[in-house]
Design an enzyme around this catalytic site. Structure first.
Site, PDB file in Angstrom:
ATOM      1  N   ASN A  16       0.786  -1.397  -0.314  1.00  0.00           N
ATOM      2  CA  ASN A  16       0.195   0.133  -0.130  1.00  0.00           C
ATOM      3  C   ASN A  16       0.637   1.325   0.111  1.00  0.00           C
ATOM      4  O   ASN A  16       0.289   2.087  -0.107  1.00  0.00           O
ATOM      5  CB  ASN A  16      -0.609  -0.101   1.232  1.00  0.00           C
ATOM      6  CG  ASN A  16      -1.800  -1.224   1.101  1.00  0.00           C
ATOM      7  OD1 ASN A  16      -2.817  -1.164   0.088  1.00  0.00           O
ATOM      8  ND2 ASN A  16      -2.371  -2.116   1.839  1.00  0.00           N
ATOM      9  N   ARG A  23      -3.758   8.863  -0.747  1.00  0.00           N
ATOM     10  CA  ARG A  23      -4.787   8.563   0.108  1.00  0.00           C
ATOM     11  C   ARG A  23      -3.542   8.723   1.491  1.00  0.00           C
ATOM     12  O   ARG A  23      -3.026   8.404   1.699  1.00  0.00           O
ATOM     13  CB  ARG A  23      -5.249   7.203  -0.174  1.00  0.00           C
ATOM     14  CG  ARG A  23      -5.754   6.658  -1.155  1.00  0.00           C
ATOM     15  CD  ARG A  23      -7.051   7.403  -1.562  1.00  0.00           C
ATOM     16  NE  ARG A  23      -8.502   6.829  -0.934  1.00  0.00           N
ATOM     17  CZ  ARG A  23      -8.283   5.764  -0.599  1.00  0.00           C
ATOM     18  NH1 ARG A  23      -8.783   5.404  -1.896  1.00  0.00           N
ATOM     19  NH2 ARG A  23      -9.702   5.619   0.035  1.00  0.00           N
ATOM     20  N   TYR A  28      -0.130   9.885   6.944  1.00  0.00           N
ATOM     21  CA  TYR A  28       1.250   9.696   5.387  1.00  0.00           C
ATOM     22  C   TYR A  28       1.537  11.066   4.900  1.00  0.00           C
ATOM     23  O   TYR A  28       2.715  10.657   4.166  1.00  0.00           O
ATOM     24  CB  TYR A  28       0.998   8.672   4.640  1.00  0.00           C
ATOM     25  CG  TYR A  28       0.266   7.084   5.648  1.00  0.00           C
ATOM     26  CD1 TYR A  28       1.401   6.817   6.614  1.00  0.00           C
ATOM     27  CD2 TYR A  28      -0.808   6.541   5.969  1.00  0.00           C
ATOM     28  CE1 TYR A  28       0.705   5.649   6.945  1.00  0.00           C
ATOM     29  CE2 TYR A  28      -1.027   5.288   6.234  1.00  0.00           C
ATOM     30  CZ  TYR A  28      -0.394   5.060   6.698  1.00  0.00           C
ATOM     31  OH  TYR A  28      -0.832   3.406   7.713  1.00  0.00           O
ATOM     32  N   HIS A 106       9.323   3.448   9.802  1.00  0.00           N
ATOM     33  CA  HIS A 106       7.710   3.423   9.363  1.00  0.00           C
ATOM     34  C   HIS A 106       7.742   4.842   9.701  1.00  0.00           C
ATOM     35  O   HIS A 106       8.294   5.724  10.258  1.00  0.00           O
ATOM     36  CB  HIS A 106       6.686   2.779  10.873  1.00  0.00           C
ATOM     37  CG  HIS A 106       7.429   1.665  11.244  1.00  0.00           C
ATOM     38  ND1 HIS A 106       6.097   0.775  10.421  1.00  0.00           N
ATOM     39  CD2 HIS A 106       7.635   1.101  11.824  1.00  0.00           C
ATOM     40  CE1 HIS A 106       6.827  -0.125  10.204  1.00  0.00           C
ATOM     41  NE2 HIS A 106       7.969  -0.660  11.525  1.00  0.00           N
ATOM     42  N   ARG A 113      -0.639   3.916  17.385  1.00  0.00           N
ATOM     43  CA  ARG A 113      -1.507   4.299  16.987  1.00  0.00           C
ATOM     44  C   ARG A 113      -2.585   2.589  17.027  1.00  0.00           C
ATOM     45  O   ARG A 113      -2.335   2.306  18.700  1.00  0.00           O
ATOM     46  CB  ARG A 113      -1.030   3.029  15.240  1.00  0.00           C
ATOM     47  CG  ARG A 113      -1.080   5.219  14.633  1.00  0.00           C
ATOM     48  CD  ARG A 113      -0.539   5.041  13.555  1.00  0.00           C
ATOM     49  NE  ARG A 113      -1.691   4.697  12.284  1.00  0.00           N
ATOM     50  CZ  ARG A 113      -1.195   4.188  11.233  1.00  0.00           C
ATOM     51  NH1 ARG A 113      -0.079   3.904  10.634  1.00  0.00           N
ATOM     52  NH2 ARG A 113      -2.893   3.804  10.543  1.00  0.00           N
TER      53      ARG A 113
HETATM   54  O1  CA2 Z   1       3.817   3.768   9.577  1.00  0.00           O
HETATM   55  C1  CA2 Z   1       4.404   3.098   8.546  1.00  0.00           C
HETATM   56  O2  CA2 Z   1       5.179   3.928   7.635  1.00  0.00           O
HETATM   57  C2  CA2 Z   1       3.283   2.205   8.149  1.00  0.00           C
HETATM   58  O3  CA2 Z   1       4.259   1.165   8.046  1.00  0.00           O
HETATM   59  C3  CA2 Z   1       2.883   2.141   6.578  1.00  0.00           C
HETATM   60  C4  CA2 Z   1       1.820   0.750   6.679  1.00  0.00           C
HETATM   61  C5  CA2 Z   1       0.762   0.700   8.023  1.00  0.00           C
HETATM   62  O4  CA2 Z   1       0.554  -0.637   8.282  1.00  0.00           O
HETATM   63  C6  CA2 Z   1       2.301   0.244   9.304  1.00  0.00           C
HETATM   64  O5  CA2 Z   1       1.445   0.073  11.048  1.00  0.00           O
HETATM   65  C7  CA2 Z   1       2.965   1.234   9.513  1.00  0.00           C
HETATM   66  C8  CA2 Z   1       0.248   1.472   5.856  1.00  0.00           C
HETATM   67  C9  CA2 Z   1       1.549   1.606   4.658  1.00  0.00           C
HETATM   68  C10 CA2 Z   1       0.332   2.114   4.231  1.00  0.00           C
HETATM   69  O6  CA2 Z   1       0.468   3.472   3.172  1.00  0.00           O
HETATM   70  C11 CA2 Z   1      -0.964   3.995   2.433  1.00  0.00           C
HETATM   71  C12 CA2 Z   1      -0.211   5.202   1.700  1.00  0.00           C
HETATM   72  C13 CA2 Z   1      -1.016   6.211   1.823  1.00  0.00           C
HETATM   73  C14 CA2 Z   1      -2.470   6.069   1.421  1.00  0.00           C
HETATM   74  C15 CA2 Z   1      -3.269   4.434   2.292  1.00  0.00           C
HETATM   75  C16 CA2 Z   1      -2.165   3.686   2.565  1.00  0.00           C
END
Ligand code: CA2
Length: 149
Positions: A16, A23, A28, A106, A113
């Protein structure tokens, strides 16, 4: 005498993260994955390193990138395994097998969270973890894998 080729750092992004900038900017940020990768490439060059940036939504492909980093004698791995950080024994085992210094990064702070983000199965095989500093998490990770400058 010609300069030695720059050492390579693999910058791996998991599921993702191709949606960055598209998104959920409140979590992010606004930069796209391409922006983040360019930042890593430019910052690596400042440290005399070459960043090889990859993203996959598939666990097995991320495992193969780690194997490739070993085959290509990469000097380090920076990995944001996304949600696989919390679940993937396969990524844990791959990082443990290759013994390349790896920094888990991260963008957000998973500890601030949901409970299911509070544990990472790859932290124990990483050299260190950097979380919660937005895109600077990647730059801080590059700083620590760069040879002392
Ligand atoms: O904070 C981070 O970098 C994470 O690795 C991001 C992951 C999440 O599952 C981890 O707990 C923390 C999710 C990445 C999803 O990235 C997106 C980016 C834009 C829109 C939606 C999702």
């Amino acid at each position: 005498m010609a300069n030695a080729p720059a050492e390579t750092i693999y910058v791996l992004n998991g599921p993702n993260l191709n949606l960055l900038g598209v998104r959920e900017p409140e979590t992010y940020g606004h930069a796209t994955l391409a922006d983040v990768e360019k930042l890593c490439i430019d910052t690596s060059a400042q440290f005399g390193l070459k960043a090889d940036c990859r993203q996959s939504n598939r666990e097995g492909e991320l495992v193969e990138f780690i194997h490739e980093a070993h085959a290509k004698k990469a000097a380090g791995i920076i990995i944001n395994a996304g949600a696989y950080s919390h679940t993937s024994i396969a990524l844990h085992d791959a990082l443990m097998a290759v013994k390349i210094p790896a920094v888990e990064v991260h963008i957000s702070n998973p500890h601030a969270r949901e409970e299911f983000r509070h544990s990472s199965v790859i932290s124990g095989v990483a050299t260190g973890v950097i979380a919660g500093f937005g895109f600077d998490s990647y730059l801080l990770a590059l700083r620590v894998v760069a040879p002392a400058t």
